[in-house]
Design a protein around this motif. Structure first.
Motif, mmCIF file in Angstrom:
data_model
loop_
_atom_site.group_PDB
_atom_site.id
_atom_site.type_symbol
_atom_site.label_atom_id
_atom_site.label_comp_id
_atom_site.label_asym_id
_atom_site.label_seq_id
_atom_site.Cartn_x
_atom_site.Cartn_y
_atom_site.Cartn_z
ATOM 1 N N ALA A 158 0.834 -1.206 0.000
ATOM 2 C CA ALA A 158 0.000 0.000 0.000
ATOM 3 C C ALA A 158 0.867 1.253 0.000
ATOM 4 O O ALA A 158 0.612 2.209 -0.753
ATOM 5 C CB ALA A 158 -0.932 -0.010 1.216
ATOM 6 N N GLY A 159 1.904 1.265 0.830
ATOM 7 C CA GLY A 159 2.812 2.406 0.842
ATOM 8 C C GLY A 159 3.532 2.566 -0.480
ATOM 9 O O GLY A 159 3.749 3.690 -0.962
ATOM 10 N N LEU A 160 3.886 1.448 -1.089
ATOM 11 C CA LEU A 160 4.540 1.448 -2.400
ATOM 12 C C LEU A 160 3.658 2.126 -3.445
ATOM 13 O O LEU A 160 4.102 2.996 -4.204
ATOM 14 C CB LEU A 160 4.812 -0.004 -2.787
ATOM 15 N N LEU A 161 2.392 1.747 -3.476
ATOM 16 C CA LEU A 161 1.477 2.282 -4.487
ATOM 17 C C LEU A 161 1.287 3.789 -4.360
ATOM 18 O O LEU A 161 1.189 4.496 -5.359
ATOM 19 C CB LEU A 161 0.121 1.570 -4.369
ATOM 20 N N VAL A 162 1.238 4.273 -3.127
ATOM 21 C CA VAL A 162 0.972 5.694 -2.896
ATOM 22 C C VAL A 162 2.121 6.578 -3.367
ATOM 23 O O VAL A 162 1.910 7.709 -3.825
ATOM 24 C CB VAL A 162 0.678 5.932 -1.398
ATOM 25 N N THR A 163 3.356 6.071 -3.294
ATOM 26 C CA THR A 163 4.519 6.943 -3.494
ATOM 27 C C THR A 163 5.351 6.659 -4.734
ATOM 28 O O THR A 163 6.296 7.388 -5.012
ATOM 29 C CB THR A 163 5.451 6.859 -2.264
ATOM 30 N N LEU A 164 5.026 5.617 -5.489
ATOM 31 C CA LEU A 164 5.856 5.253 -6.638
ATOM 32 C C LEU A 164 6.044 6.408 -7.617
ATOM 33 O O LEU A 164 7.169 6.739 -8.010
ATOM 34 C CB LEU A 164 5.241 4.057 -7.370
ATOM 35 N N ALA A 165 4.947 7.013 -8.031
ATOM 36 C CA ALA A 165 5.040 8.099 -9.012
ATOM 37 C C ALA A 165 5.796 9.294 -8.439
ATOM 38 O O ALA A 165 6.555 9.965 -9.150
ATOM 39 C CB ALA A 165 3.645 8.509 -9.469
ATOM 40 N N LEU A 166 5.625 9.570 -7.144
ATOM 41 C CA LEU A 166 6.312 10.711 -6.520
ATOM 42 C C LEU A 166 7.820 10.491 -6.500
ATOM 43 O O LEU A 166 8.601 11.419 -6.763
ATOM 44 C CB LEU A 166 5.783 10.913 -5.096
ATOM 45 N N TRP A 167 8.242 9.267 -6.183
ATOM 46 C CA TRP A 167 9.681 8.973 -6.220
ATOM 47 C C TRP A 167 10.223 9.100 -7.639
ATOM 48 O O TRP A 167 11.371 9.502 -7.844
ATOM 49 C CB TRP A 167 9.953 7.569 -5.684
ATOM 50 N N GLY A 168 9.412 8.739 -8.627
ATOM 51 C CA GLY A 168 9.843 8.900 -10.005
ATOM 52 C C GLY A 168 10.088 10.345 -10.368
ATOM 53 O O GLY A 168 11.095 10.688 -11.020
ATOM 54 N N VAL A 169 9.188 11.221 -9.944
ATOM 55 C CA VAL A 169 9.371 12.661 -10.178
ATOM 56 C C VAL A 169 10.641 13.148 -9.484
ATOM 57 O O VAL A 169 11.432 13.916 -10.047
ATOM 58 C CB VAL A 169 8.142 13.443 -9.675
ATOM 59 N N ALA A 170 10.857 12.681 -8.247
ATOM 60 C CA ALA A 170 12.048 13.090 -7.495
ATOM 61 C C ALA A 170 13.325 12.620 -8.194
ATOM 62 O O ALA A 170 14.321 13.362 -8.254
ATOM 63 C CB ALA A 170 11.984 12.527 -6.074
ATOM 64 N N ALA A 171 13.317 11.398 -8.733
ATOM 65 C CA ALA A 171 14.504 10.891 -9.429
ATOM 66 C C ALA A 171 14.806 11.709 -10.681
ATOM 67 O O ALA A 171 15.964 11.998 -10.985
ATOM 68 C CB ALA A 171 14.307 9.419 -9.795
ATOM 69 N N ASP A 172 13.760 12.091 -11.405
ATOM 70 C CA ASP A 172 13.964 12.913 -12.597
ATOM 71 C C ASP A 172 14.533 14.285 -12.239
ATOM 72 O O ASP A 172 15.318 14.858 -12.998
ATOM 73 C CB ASP A 172 12.630 13.096 -13.346
ATOM 74 N N ARG A 173 14.172 14.780 -11.075
ATOM 75 C CA ARG A 173 14.599 16.138 -10.696
ATOM 76 C C ARG A 173 15.937 16.162 -9.987
ATOM 77 O O ARG A 173 16.792 17.011 -10.273
ATOM 78 C CB ARG A 173 13.528 16.782 -9.820
ATOM 79 N N TRP A 174 16.143 15.246 -9.031
ATOM 80 C CA TRP A 174 17.333 15.321 -8.182
ATOM 81 C C TRP A 174 18.348 14.197 -8.411
ATOM 82 O O TRP A 174 19.418 14.203 -7.805
ATOM 83 C CB TRP A 174 16.920 15.334 -6.709
ATOM 84 N N GLY A 175 18.011 13.229 -9.230
ATOM 85 C CA GLY A 175 18.961 12.166 -9.508
ATOM 86 C C GLY A 175 18.684 10.903 -8.714
ATOM 87 O O GLY A 175 17.964 10.910 -7.712
#
Length: 398
Positions: free
Chosen positions: A52-69
């Motif tokens: 459940a925690g994975l589903l909520v944050t997957l896309a947000l971590w993707g945005v963070a990786a694109d922005r900060w590495g």
């Protein structure tokens, strides 16, 4: 050893550490019931909290990786997961445990978004399929690690011992990421879509949809293989477990072979379509065997356990390459979200169709999904071979 292979090995260890608790907590169900006094239903609900925690944050971590590495995202997420698991080892109340597991899953979601993006940046197109296949072996290896380590730890030291072990794996992976991993250089070179959204065309949506559909036969087999062998075929549970553990090793090897195949073919989607059709055929054979009581169905079940996991790495690589580095993190986050949604829904939905030892009905429903997936895969969108999809990686940033 070259920097890129060091990065890949650390990324694999991060996947193993993350998957060990994201998908390996079922091995702690006896300890959850004994130490925390939970019912089977409560324990089953708890072990779903990381997903459940994975589903909520997957896309947000993707945005963070694109922005900060990738490096900062991986190290931060693994540290959060390790801290949450340590906190879980110190509490026993149902709600507190659920909250800790949820936070651990939310932190570990960073692995799925960022580690695949690292491969896109560090490996040339003609070797990326194999590299992604190496990364994808992290899931069966992580579950295997949990199967080997958690039951004896929980038997000897209780629930806390197993959770501390999982936390230490995550924190060790975070430290290795911080020390070893370097983000690939941002060259400002050619991006497949000029840095604009790749979602302006239906290509990525079709890959996402096909990948999610292919999760259904994978988790139908994973969820019901053991109970099918025990209930319908009369196998001893320990013997069935050893057979399915061997099938997981076979699945990991198959991911490597399929990744190498895609590199040689210069295509991700053509092999993916062929494998989807093959999955449909194998699931149809498994259905027929289960419905008729054919003894050879056990062999087909092992084949199904291997072939149903082979498309994951191809889909991840295709998504990352089509999206380009500017959008790969977000695209992989969306990819994982869709797959995990269907993965979570498949066992309870198909389980409701099983009556007694009649598992053939559940397997029959799963037949249609790979067939539709094969039709959805946008093979023509690849055009030129994958070798030319993106430029060769360059030196890392400090």
């Amino acid at each position: 050893m070259s920097r890129r292979w060091s990065v890949l090995i650390v990324g694999l260890f991060a996947m193993v550490a993350g998957c060990a608790y994201q998908y390996g907590l079922p091995y702690l169900i006896p300890a959850l019931r004994a130490d925390a006094g939970l019912s089977l239903s409560q324990a089953a609900t708890l072990i779903s909290c990381p997903v459940a925690g994975l589903l909520v944050t997957l896309a947000l971590w993707g945005v963070a990786a694109d922005r900060w590495g990738e490096r900062v995202v991986l190290a931060t997420g693994l540290t959060v997961a390790g801290g949450a698991l340590l906190a879980a080892a110190a509490v026993h109340h149902l709600v507190a445990l659920g909250a800790c597991f949820f936070v651990a899953g939310a932190g570990g979601a960073s692995i799925h978004a960022a580690s695949g993006r690292l491969i896109l940046g560090w490996f040339a197109a003609h070797e990326r399929g194999l590299a992604m296949g190496v990364r994808q072996t992290g899931q069966p290896l992580g579950v295997g690690l949990a199967a080997l380590a958690l039951p004896p730890l929980a038997a000897g030291t209780g629930l806390g011992g197993g959770l501390v072990f999982l936390a230490c794996c995550c924190l060790a992976a975070a430290l290795l990421v911080a020390v070893v991993v370097r983000d690939p250089a941002r060259t400002g070179g050619h991006e497949p879509h000029g840095g604009r959204s790749p979602y302006r065309t239906p290509v990525l949506w079709r890959i996402h949809a096909a990948s999610a559909l292919l999760v259904v036969p994978q988790f139908a087999v994973a969820a019901f293989a053991l109970v099918y062998l025990v209930d319908a075929r009369g196998w001893d549970a320990a013997t069935a477990g050893r057979l399915l553990a061997a099938a997981q090793v076979g699945g990991a090897a198959a991911r490597l072979a399929v990744g190498h195949w895609s590199d040689r073919a210069g295509s991700r989607l053509r092999p993916m379509r062929l494998l989807a059709a093959g999955i449909g055929v194998v699931m149809l054979a498994l259905t027929a065997g289960a419905l008729t009581g054919w003894g050879g169905a056990s062999v087909v079940l092992v084949v199904a356990a291997v072939i149903t996991v082979t498309t994951n790495g191809l889909a991840y690589t295709a998504v990352a390459e089509y999206a380009g580095r500017a959008w790969a993190g977000r695209a992989l986050g969306i990819q994982n979200t869709g797959q995990n949604l269907l993965a979570a829904a498949t066992p309870p939905v198909l389980g409701s169709l099983v009556g007694g030892s009649d598992y053939g009905t559940a397997f029959a429903v799963a037949v249609a999904f790979p067939v539709v997936a094969a039709l959805l895969i946008p093979v023509r969108s690849e055009g030129a071979p994958a070798h030319s999809a993106t430029p060769e990686p360059t030196r890392a940033r400090s």
